[in-house]
Motif scaffolding. Structure first.
Motif, PDB file in Angstrom:
ATOM      1  N   LEU A  71      93.935  72.482  25.916  1.00  0.00           N
ATOM      2  CA  LEU A  71      94.421  72.594  24.542  1.00  0.00           C
ATOM      3  C   LEU A  71      93.770  71.540  23.652  1.00  0.00           C
ATOM      4  N   ALA A  72      93.411  71.944  22.438  1.00  0.00           N
ATOM      5  CA  ALA A  72      92.864  71.055  21.423  1.00  0.00           C
ATOM      6  C   ALA A  72      93.330  71.584  20.068  1.00  0.00           C
ATOM      7  N   LEU A  73      93.026  70.862  19.013  1.00  0.00           N
ATOM      8  CA  LEU A  73      93.356  71.315  17.667  1.00  0.00           C
ATOM      9  C   LEU A  73      92.075  71.620  16.915  1.00  0.00           C
ATOM     10  N   GLY A  74      92.076  72.743  16.205  1.00  0.00           N
ATOM     11  CA  GLY A  74      90.915  73.132  15.415  1.00  0.00           C
ATOM     12  C   GLY A  74      91.294  73.300  13.962  1.00  0.00           C
ATOM     13  N   VAL A  75      90.509  72.703  13.084  1.00  0.00           N
ATOM     14  CA  VAL A  75      90.688  72.895  11.646  1.00  0.00           C
ATOM     15  C   VAL A  75      89.724  74.002  11.239  1.00  0.00           C
ATOM     16  N   LEU A  76      90.270  75.083  10.700  1.00  0.00           N
ATOM     17  CA  LEU A  76      89.466  76.245  10.338  1.00  0.00           C
ATOM     18  C   LEU A  76      88.517  75.883   9.194  1.00  0.00           C
ATOM     19  N   VAL A  77      87.236  76.085   9.431  1.00  0.00           N
ATOM     20  CA  VAL A  77      86.209  75.803   8.431  1.00  0.00           C
ATOM     21  C   VAL A  77      85.879  77.076   7.662  1.00  0.00           C
ATOM     22  N   ASP A  78      85.641  78.161   8.388  1.00  0.00           N
ATOM     23  CA  ASP A  78      85.230  79.420   7.773  1.00  0.00           C
ATOM     24  C   ASP A  78      85.313  80.507   8.837  1.00  0.00           C
ATOM     25  N   TRP A  79      85.050  81.725   8.455  1.00  0.00           N
ATOM     26  CA  TRP A  79      84.993  82.822   9.410  1.00  0.00           C
ATOM     27  C   TRP A  79      84.050  83.887   8.899  1.00  0.00           C
ATOM     28  N   ARG A  80      83.582  84.711   9.837  1.00  0.00           N
ATOM     29  CA  ARG A  80      82.690  85.829   9.537  1.00  0.00           C
ATOM     30  C   ARG A  80      83.280  87.076  10.180  1.00  0.00           C
ATOM     31  N   GLU A  81      83.372  88.139   9.420  1.00  0.00           N
ATOM     32  CA  GLU A  81      83.833  89.401   9.977  1.00  0.00           C
ATOM     33  C   GLU A  81      82.657  90.061  10.690  1.00  0.00           C
ATOM     34  N   VAL A  82      82.862  90.418  11.967  1.00  0.00           N
ATOM     35  CA  VAL A  82      81.808  91.027  12.763  1.00  0.00           C
ATOM     36  C   VAL A  82      81.869  92.543  12.654  1.00  0.00           C
ATOM     37  N   GLU A 108      87.222  86.429  18.050  1.00  0.00           N
ATOM     38  CA  GLU A 108      88.577  86.962  18.210  1.00  0.00           C
ATOM     39  C   GLU A 108      88.736  88.322  17.536  1.00  0.00           C
ATOM     40  N   ALA A 109      89.622  89.128  18.082  1.00  0.00           N
ATOM     41  CA  ALA A 109      90.067  90.354  17.427  1.00  0.00           C
ATOM     42  C   ALA A 109      91.416  90.025  16.801  1.00  0.00           C
ATOM     43  N   LEU A 110      91.508  90.151  15.491  1.00  0.00           N
ATOM     44  CA  LEU A 110      92.734  89.818  14.772  1.00  0.00           C
ATOM     45  C   LEU A 110      93.343  91.067  14.156  1.00  0.00           C
ATOM     46  N   THR A 111      94.625  91.003  13.895  1.00  0.00           N
ATOM     47  CA  THR A 111      95.264  92.069  13.137  1.00  0.00           C
ATOM     48  C   THR A 111      94.941  91.841  11.660  1.00  0.00           C
ATOM     49  N   ILE A 112      95.147  92.850  10.862  1.00  0.00           N
ATOM     50  CA  ILE A 112      94.929  92.717   9.418  1.00  0.00           C
ATOM     51  C   ILE A 112      95.839  91.626   8.862  1.00  0.00           C
ATOM     52  N   THR A 113      97.071  91.557   9.347  1.00  0.00           N
ATOM     53  CA  THR A 113      98.013  90.531   8.883  1.00  0.00           C
ATOM     54  C   THR A 113      97.486  89.140   9.210  1.00  0.00           C
ATOM     55  N   GLU A 114      97.002  88.933  10.444  1.00  0.00           N
ATOM     56  CA  GLU A 114      96.455  87.629  10.825  1.00  0.00           C
ATOM     57  C   GLU A 114      95.234  87.282   9.968  1.00  0.00           C
ATOM     58  N   LEU A 115      94.408  88.276   9.715  1.00  0.00           N
ATOM     59  CA  LEU A 115      93.200  88.051   8.928  1.00  0.00           C
ATOM     60  C   LEU A 115      93.548  87.612   7.505  1.00  0.00           C
ATOM     61  N   THR A 116      94.549  88.229   6.909  1.00  0.00           N
ATOM     62  CA  THR A 116      94.913  87.875   5.531  1.00  0.00           C
ATOM     63  C   THR A 116      95.553  86.497   5.435  1.00  0.00           C
ATOM     64  N   ARG A 117      96.032  85.963   6.549  1.00  0.00           N
ATOM     65  CA  ARG A 117      96.661  84.638   6.554  1.00  0.00           C
ATOM     66  C   ARG A 117      95.684  83.501   6.799  1.00  0.00           C
ATOM     67  N   LEU A 118      94.442  83.830   7.107  1.00  0.00           N
ATOM     68  CA  LEU A 118      93.454  82.785   7.358  1.00  0.00           C
ATOM     69  C   LEU A 118      93.134  82.032   6.074  1.00  0.00           C
ATOM     70  N   ALA A 119      93.062  80.720   6.192  1.00  0.00           N
ATOM     71  CA  ALA A 119      92.674  79.890   5.048  1.00  0.00           C
ATOM     72  C   ALA A 119      91.948  78.653   5.558  1.00  0.00           C
ATOM     73  N   PRO A 120      90.805  78.340   4.967  1.00  0.00           N
ATOM     74  CA  PRO A 120      90.105  77.117   5.379  1.00  0.00           C
ATOM     75  C   PRO A 120      91.038  75.914   5.278  1.00  0.00           C
ATOM     76  N   GLY A 121      90.925  75.026   6.254  1.00  0.00           N
ATOM     77  CA  GLY A 121      91.769  73.835   6.282  1.00  0.00           C
ATOM     78  C   GLY A 121      92.988  73.970   7.178  1.00  0.00           C
ATOM     79  N   GLN A 122      93.299  75.200   7.607  1.00  0.00           N
ATOM     80  CA  GLN A 122      94.425  75.399   8.529  1.00  0.00           C
ATOM     81  C   GLN A 122      94.121  74.733   9.854  1.00  0.00           C
ATOM     82  N   THR A 123      95.139  74.118  10.445  1.00  0.00           N
ATOM     83  CA  THR A 123      95.000  73.561  11.785  1.00  0.00           C
ATOM     84  C   THR A 123      95.676  74.510  12.758  1.00  0.00           C
TER      85      THR A 123
END
Length: 161
Positions: A71-82, A108-123
């Motif tokens: 386990l580690a902590l990741g701060v979301l920087v960005d994402w790309r839809e594949v 990762e495969a995300l749900t639409i709900t998970e995708l809409t909740r992504l925001a840079p800076g999230q841990t």
């Protein structure tokens, strides 16, 4: 069995069509420059994003190992839809309990709900393989919130000193 056979045929087909794995990675970078090593912020040790992780035995093995990773902590920087599944490549600045920092890439495969909740800076809690350190991480969806909080406190206390 069928998946392994198709994966093997797929790998052989691409291997003979494009030559080496390096050439396949170069082709992927040309077709999707947003998924290149440079764009993702990783170095030459990063094996690259698998065109289809379900057909890649290496990707399936890696994903199985990551599910039981550290386990580690990741701060979301960005994402790309594949693709529109939606399959996304998430870029994290990862901090481990041991004080190691690195750029982590989660496929990762995300749900639409998970995708809409992504925001840079999230841990977010992620898992990684310390023995490999190839920049791959996976979301730790199963992580115990108390364990995540302990890890967060440990990382925060190290930064204060």
């Amino acid at each position: 069995m069928f998946g392994r056979m198709v994966g093997s045929m797929f790998g052989s087909m691409f291997g003979s069509m494009f030559g080496s794995e390096k050439e396949l990675n170069d082709l992927t970078a040309q077709l999707r420059p947003d998924l290149s090593r440079e764009s993702l912020g990783v170095g030459p040790d990063f094996p690259g994003v698998a065109p289809n992780p379900l057909l890649s035995s290496d990707a399936r093995k890696r994903n199985a190992e990551l599910r039981t990773g550290v386990l580690a902590l990741g701060v979301l920087v960005d994402w790309r839809e594949v693709n529109s599944n939606p399959r996304v490549v998430l870029m994290f600045d990862v901090e481990t309990a041991d004080g190691i920092s690195f750029r982590g890439i989660a496929d990762e495969a995300l749900t639409i709900t998970e995708l809409t909740r992504l925001a840079p800076g999230q841990t977010l809690p992620v898992r990684y393989r310390p023995a490999v350190m190839d920049h791959y991480v996976a979301l730790a969806r199963d992580a115990d919130p108390a364990h995540v909080q302990q890890l967060s406190d440990k990382i925060a206390s190290r930064k204060r000193t």
